[in-house]
Design a protein around this motif. Structure first.
Motif, PDB file in Angstrom:
ATOM      1  N   TYR A   1      -1.868  15.416  -7.595  1.00  0.00           N
ATOM      2  CA  TYR A   1      -1.680  14.912  -7.043  1.00  0.00           C
ATOM      3  C   TYR A   1      -0.772  13.800  -7.356  1.00  0.00           C
ATOM      4  O   TYR A   1      -0.216  13.941  -8.719  1.00  0.00           O
ATOM      5  N   PRO A   2      -0.148  13.016  -7.877  1.00  0.00           N
ATOM      6  CA  PRO A   2       0.531  11.852  -8.419  1.00  0.00           C
ATOM      7  C   PRO A   2      -0.501  11.097  -8.604  1.00  0.00           C
ATOM      8  O   PRO A   2      -2.130  10.968  -8.562  1.00  0.00           O
ATOM      9  N   THR A   3      -0.047  10.362  -9.373  1.00  0.00           N
ATOM     10  CA  THR A   3      -0.818   9.036 -10.688  1.00  0.00           C
ATOM     11  C   THR A   3      -0.250   8.227 -10.226  1.00  0.00           C
ATOM     12  O   THR A   3      -0.902   7.130 -10.679  1.00  0.00           O
ATOM     13  N   GLY A   4       0.680   7.612  -9.483  1.00  0.00           N
ATOM     14  CA  GLY A   4       1.448   6.370  -9.385  1.00  0.00           C
ATOM     15  C   GLY A   4       0.404   5.586  -7.976  1.00  0.00           C
ATOM     16  O   GLY A   4       1.421   4.319  -8.131  1.00  0.00           O
ATOM     17  N   ALA A   5      -0.138   5.847  -7.291  1.00  0.00           N
ATOM     18  CA  ALA A   5      -0.369   5.534  -6.047  1.00  0.00           C
ATOM     19  C   ALA A   5      -2.179   4.413  -6.815  1.00  0.00           C
ATOM     20  O   ALA A   5      -2.275   4.176  -7.544  1.00  0.00           O
ATOM     21  N   LYS A   6      -1.572   2.967  -5.637  1.00  0.00           N
ATOM     22  CA  LYS A   6      -1.600   1.938  -5.398  1.00  0.00           C
ATOM     23  C   LYS A   6      -1.637   0.718  -4.625  1.00  0.00           C
ATOM     24  O   LYS A   6      -0.975   1.236  -3.743  1.00  0.00           O
ATOM     25  N   ILE A   7      -2.629  -0.312  -4.765  1.00  0.00           N
ATOM     26  CA  ILE A   7      -2.570  -1.115  -3.653  1.00  0.00           C
ATOM     27  C   ILE A   7      -2.616  -2.305  -4.554  1.00  0.00           C
ATOM     28  O   ILE A   7      -3.208  -2.558  -5.324  1.00  0.00           O
TER      29      ILE A   7
ATOM     30  N   VAL B   1       0.539  -1.107   0.300  1.00  0.00           N
ATOM     31  CA  VAL B   1      -0.678  -0.080  -0.154  1.00  0.00           C
ATOM     32  C   VAL B   1       1.078   0.987   0.141  1.00  0.00           C
ATOM     33  O   VAL B   1       2.359   1.348   0.539  1.00  0.00           O
ATOM     34  N   PRO B   2      -0.100   1.932  -0.548  1.00  0.00           N
ATOM     35  CA  PRO B   2       1.144   3.719  -0.159  1.00  0.00           C
ATOM     36  C   PRO B   2       0.741   4.533   1.296  1.00  0.00           C
ATOM     37  O   PRO B   2       0.262   4.222   1.742  1.00  0.00           O
TER      38      PRO B   2
ATOM     39  N   ALA C   1       3.146   7.166   2.328  1.00  0.00           N
ATOM     40  CA  ALA C   1       3.381   9.059   1.748  1.00  0.00           C
ATOM     41  C   ALA C   1       3.067   9.131   0.613  1.00  0.00           C
ATOM     42  O   ALA C   1       3.343   8.616  -0.528  1.00  0.00           O
ATOM     43  N   MET C   2       2.295  10.238   0.482  1.00  0.00           N
ATOM     44  CA  MET C   2       2.239  10.544  -1.079  1.00  0.00           C
ATOM     45  C   MET C   2       1.967  12.547  -0.681  1.00  0.00           C
ATOM     46  O   MET C   2       1.723  12.663   0.878  1.00  0.00           O
ATOM     47  N   ALA C   3       2.263  13.573  -1.593  1.00  0.00           N
ATOM     48  CA  ALA C   3       2.904  14.373  -1.409  1.00  0.00           C
ATOM     49  C   ALA C   3       2.088  15.364  -2.210  1.00  0.00           C
ATOM     50  O   ALA C   3       1.712  14.479  -4.028  1.00  0.00           O
TER      51      ALA C   3
END
Lengths: 174, 177
Positions: free
Chosen positions: A59-65, A43-44, A46-48
């Motif tokens: 937002y970032p575009t690479g967030a995923k589970i 899971v992610p 940290a997200m900036a």
């Protein structure tokens, strides 16, 4: 006497061959034991997010589970908690300072307010890792982000505004 | 009869006064203009040696996006635990199988709480990447039964041990005797 010995040798050979045949036929069971209760998910943590001049968020575009388990896994809860001094809300109340609105969308599913709570939609399902070792994943899209009445001084090192916690469980939503 | 074109003594004085006044006004105007021009000249005469030609260089939209994506990638965190933990007895060891895989950049700790009461019944200390806990005892012994629980993983930055994030996994704890 020689004939008797010859016959006995032939019989011995026949038995030996049969014994060999029996040994070849007696199978040794080999089973693959699957560790089918180990849940393993990435899971992610940290997200900036950048705040644009007009208050909108990038937002970032690479967030995923990612499901690394050998069985299906579903996300059962998505909880977003605002840090002190920030407010997370579905819509702007036209009054609160440092109020953030933001939505989350699983895969091609429906976007909803990031503090989803209990999840039931099948968009939050992940299949088991397949035979080729490919893991299933849920791409996370964040959208409609906006900060209203920003009073804080943001720096390039970032300010923690809110935390999202994903909870996963073996199984699938139906 | 007065002759035209001649200036009498009184008129001459007046003319001189007017001319002097005009000269004074012109002088003041020249002074003011000169001062303004001087200011402008002083501004343009001092060039900052640190100034560079062109517009301010900022990050492009693509560069910002790439940076955000990199942070997400670095923050990806694997959680791994036995989803069906069995204890022969409530105070004995069970197969928790908690692992902080080597690919994880972050430190990890795990706390397990009962879903029915919210009581925390187990907690690890910090686990380094590449380490695991195969078997362990509960901090709070449980009587025989089946307990739906949540294992809450906390990720920490390796250098500061600051909390980097959380993730939860539903597990079932069975105490056989």
């Amino acid at each position: 006497m020689k004939k008797l010995i010859a016959i006995m040798m032939v019989l011995a050979m026949v038995f030996a061959m049969n014994a060999g045949a029996l040994a070849a036929e007696s199978s040794t069971p080999v089973s693959f034991k699957v560790d089918n209760t180990q849940i393993s998910v990435t899971v992610p943590t940290a997200m900036a997010v950048t705040v644009n001049a007009d208050g909108t968020l990038t937002y970032p575009t690479g967030a995923k589970i990612v499901n690394d388990s050998v069985f299906p896994v579903m996300v059962t809860n998505v909880a977003a908690t605002a840090e002190a001094g920030w407010t997370l809300a579905e819509t702007d109340d036209m009054a609160t300072d440092d109020l953030i609105t933001t939505n989350i969308k699983p895969g091609t599913g429906t976007a909803e307010f990031v503090n989803v709570g209990a999840v039931a939609a099948t968009d939050w399902n992940m299949t088991a890792t397949d035979a080729a070792g490919t893991d299933d994943e849920i791409a996370l899209t964040f959208e409609s982000g906006q900060i209203y009445r920003l009073t804080k001084t943001l720096t390039t090192t970032g300010a923690l505004a809110y935390t999202i916690t994903f909870t996963v469980e073996a199984g699938s939503h139906t | 009869m007065k002759k035209s074109g001649t200036i009498k003594g009184g008129n001459r004085g007046l003319l001189i006064a007017v001319v002097c006044l005009l000269l004074a006004i012109i002088g003041v105007l020249i002074f003011l203009l000169a001062r303004n021009n001087g200011d402008q000249l002083s501004m343009t005469s001092k060039r900052d040696p640190n100034a560079a030609v062109g517009q301010i260089k900022g990050k492009t939209k693509e560069e910002i996006q790439a940076e955000l994506n990199k942070i997400v990638e670095e923050g990806m965190f694997n959680i791994s635990i036995n989803s069906q933990i069995t204890f022969e007895t409530g105070d004995g060891e069970g197969d928790v199988r908690i692992e902080n895989i080597e690919a994880n950049r972050l430190l990890m700790s795990v706390a397990i709480s009962r879903d029915d009461t919210g009581e925390q019944i187990y907690e690890t200390a910090i686990i380094e990447p590449g380490f695991h806990i195969q078997n362990d005892k509960l901090d709070v012994p449980l009587p025989k039964g089946v307990y739906p629980c949540t294992a809450m993983f906390t990720a920490y930055e390796p250098d500061t041990e600051a909390v980097a994030g959380h993730a939860g996994a539903k597990v079932t704890i069975t105490v056989e005797n």
